[in-house]
Motif scaffolding. Structure first.
Motif, PDB file in Angstrom:
ATOM      1  N   ASP A   3       0.866  -1.168   0.000  1.00 22.69           N
ATOM      2  CA  ASP A   3       0.000   0.000   0.000  1.00 22.69           C
ATOM      3  C   ASP A   3       0.920   1.241   0.000  1.00 22.69           C
ATOM      4  O   ASP A   3       2.136   1.104   0.181  1.00 22.69           O
TER       5      ASP A   3
ATOM      6  N   ASP B 246      -0.188   5.007   1.292  1.00 23.04           N
ATOM      7  CA  ASP B 246      -0.383   5.943   2.412  1.00 23.04           C
ATOM      8  C   ASP B 246      -0.328   5.249   3.778  1.00 23.04           C
ATOM      9  O   ASP B 246      -1.029   4.271   4.016  1.00 23.04           O
ATOM     10  N   GLU B 247       0.507   5.754   4.622  1.00 18.52           N
ATOM     11  CA  GLU B 247       0.759   5.215   5.969  1.00 18.52           C
ATOM     12  C   GLU B 247       1.345   3.803   5.909  1.00 18.52           C
ATOM     13  O   GLU B 247       1.334   3.076   6.893  1.00 18.52           O
ATOM     14  N   THR B 248       1.865   3.437   4.734  1.00 20.30           N
ATOM     15  CA  THR B 248       2.615   2.181   4.611  1.00 20.30           C
ATOM     16  C   THR B 248       4.019   2.483   4.098  1.00 20.30           C
ATOM     17  O   THR B 248       5.008   2.100   4.715  1.00 20.30           O
TER      18      THR B 248
ATOM     19  N   ASP C 155      -1.537  -0.842   6.009  1.00 15.35           N
ATOM     20  CA  ASP C 155      -1.963  -0.365   7.327  1.00 15.35           C
ATOM     21  C   ASP C 155      -3.452  -0.589   7.543  1.00 15.35           C
ATOM     22  O   ASP C 155      -3.986  -0.253   8.588  1.00 15.35           O
TER      23      ASP C 155
ATOM     24  N   ASP D 209      -5.948  -3.959   2.637  1.00 16.21           N
ATOM     25  CA  ASP D 209      -4.729  -4.021   1.805  1.00 16.21           C
ATOM     26  C   ASP D 209      -4.292  -5.472   1.582  1.00 16.21           C
ATOM     27  O   ASP D 209      -3.394  -5.728   0.776  1.00 16.21           O
TER      28      ASP D 209
HETATM   29 MG   LIG Z   1      -2.820   3.025   3.691  1.00 16.47          MG
END
Ligand SMILES: [Mg+2]
Length: 255
Positions: free
Chosen positions: A72, A74-76, A186, A190
């Motif tokens: 993934d 975003d935030e990964t 996250d 995912d």
């Molecule tokens: Mg994400």
């Protein structure tokens, strides 16, 4: 007198910022966890160290197809905590939407993510970045990844969202041609479609059922700022008042 008036104006301005634009105390703490908790940073390294060890082990086994990992974004691999911080301080400081933020390519690497992708690349493993950023933000997403040297951030490997939010179609497309060793994200969606439950109970049951895959095939990054876990608390309703949001949150507390 003039000085006194100026001082009063200044004090009311500062006070207004603090009282009005902090729209949500919960979001404030969620963002701070990402920005000041060294435990968050440690958790990210833990996830990516584990991922690296698994990658080396799994890549050494026999495979019939070329190898790949699915990540993934975003935030990964990229952090948007500064966007979320701006959102917490919203209104006068940053009245912009997430898609404008993406265009600015200001997302920064998550701890450990770059080292992991460089390792995968050095092992000759294909990296597919599957994100629900929309198709028309693919160029900016690639630009942001390349800015920090993330390997293989190419148009046919950065798979954005065209129509459906589910990532299953894009995952199956990759799995048709590759042996996917790891999926990193996250948000449970995912990893696999069987995590796409609409209730807290369904999600928890799916995790119970597939528990043996975490840390082995699925690598999870922490995210306190956003995700399905939050949307479910408010029943996917987006136009609630702060009081209604608070009530729904409290209703889910167990004590
Ligand atoms: Mg994400």
């Amino acid at each position: 007198m003039k000085k006194y008036i100026l001082l009063v104006i200044l004090i009311s301005f500062v006070f207004a910022i603090h009282s009005e634009s902090l729209n949500d105390e919960g979001s404030l703490m969620a963002v701070l966890y990402h920005q000041v908790a060294a435990e968050y940073q440690a958790l990210c390294y833990q996830a990516y160290n584990l991922a690296s060890d698994r990658l080396i082990l799994l890549a050494g086994q026999n495979h019939t197809k070329p190898l790949a990992v699915i990540m993934d974004v975003d935030e990964t691999v990229l952090s948007n905590s500064k966007y979320n911080a701006l959102e917490v301080m919203r209104a006068r400081e940053y009245p912009k939407e997430f898609y404008q933020w993406i265009e600015e390519m200001r997302s920064e690497p998550i701890a450990g993510a770059l080292q992991f992708t460089v390792l995968a690349d050095s092992l000759g493993i294909k990296i597919f970045y599957i994100t629900n950023r929309r198709d028309h933000k693919q160029a900016a997403t690639i630009g942001n990844l390349k800015k920090y040297g993330f390997p293989q951030a190419e148009p046919d490997q950065v798979l954005c969202k065209a129509r459906e939010s589910s990532k299953e179609g894009r995952r199956l497309q990759v799995m048709a041609d590759y042996d996917v060793l790891l999926l990193i994200g996250d948000n449970l969606i995912d990893f696999a479609e069987y995590f796409a439950g609409d209730t807290i109970e369904e999600r928890a049951e799916a995790v119970e059922e597939w528990q043996s895959l975490f840390g082995r095939r699925y690598i999870v990054l922490p995210n306190t700022m956003h995700g399905y876990w939050q949307k479910i608390i408010t029943d996917f309703e987006y136009d609630l008042t702060p009081e209604q949001i608070r009530e729904k949150r409290i209703n889910h507390l167990k004590y």
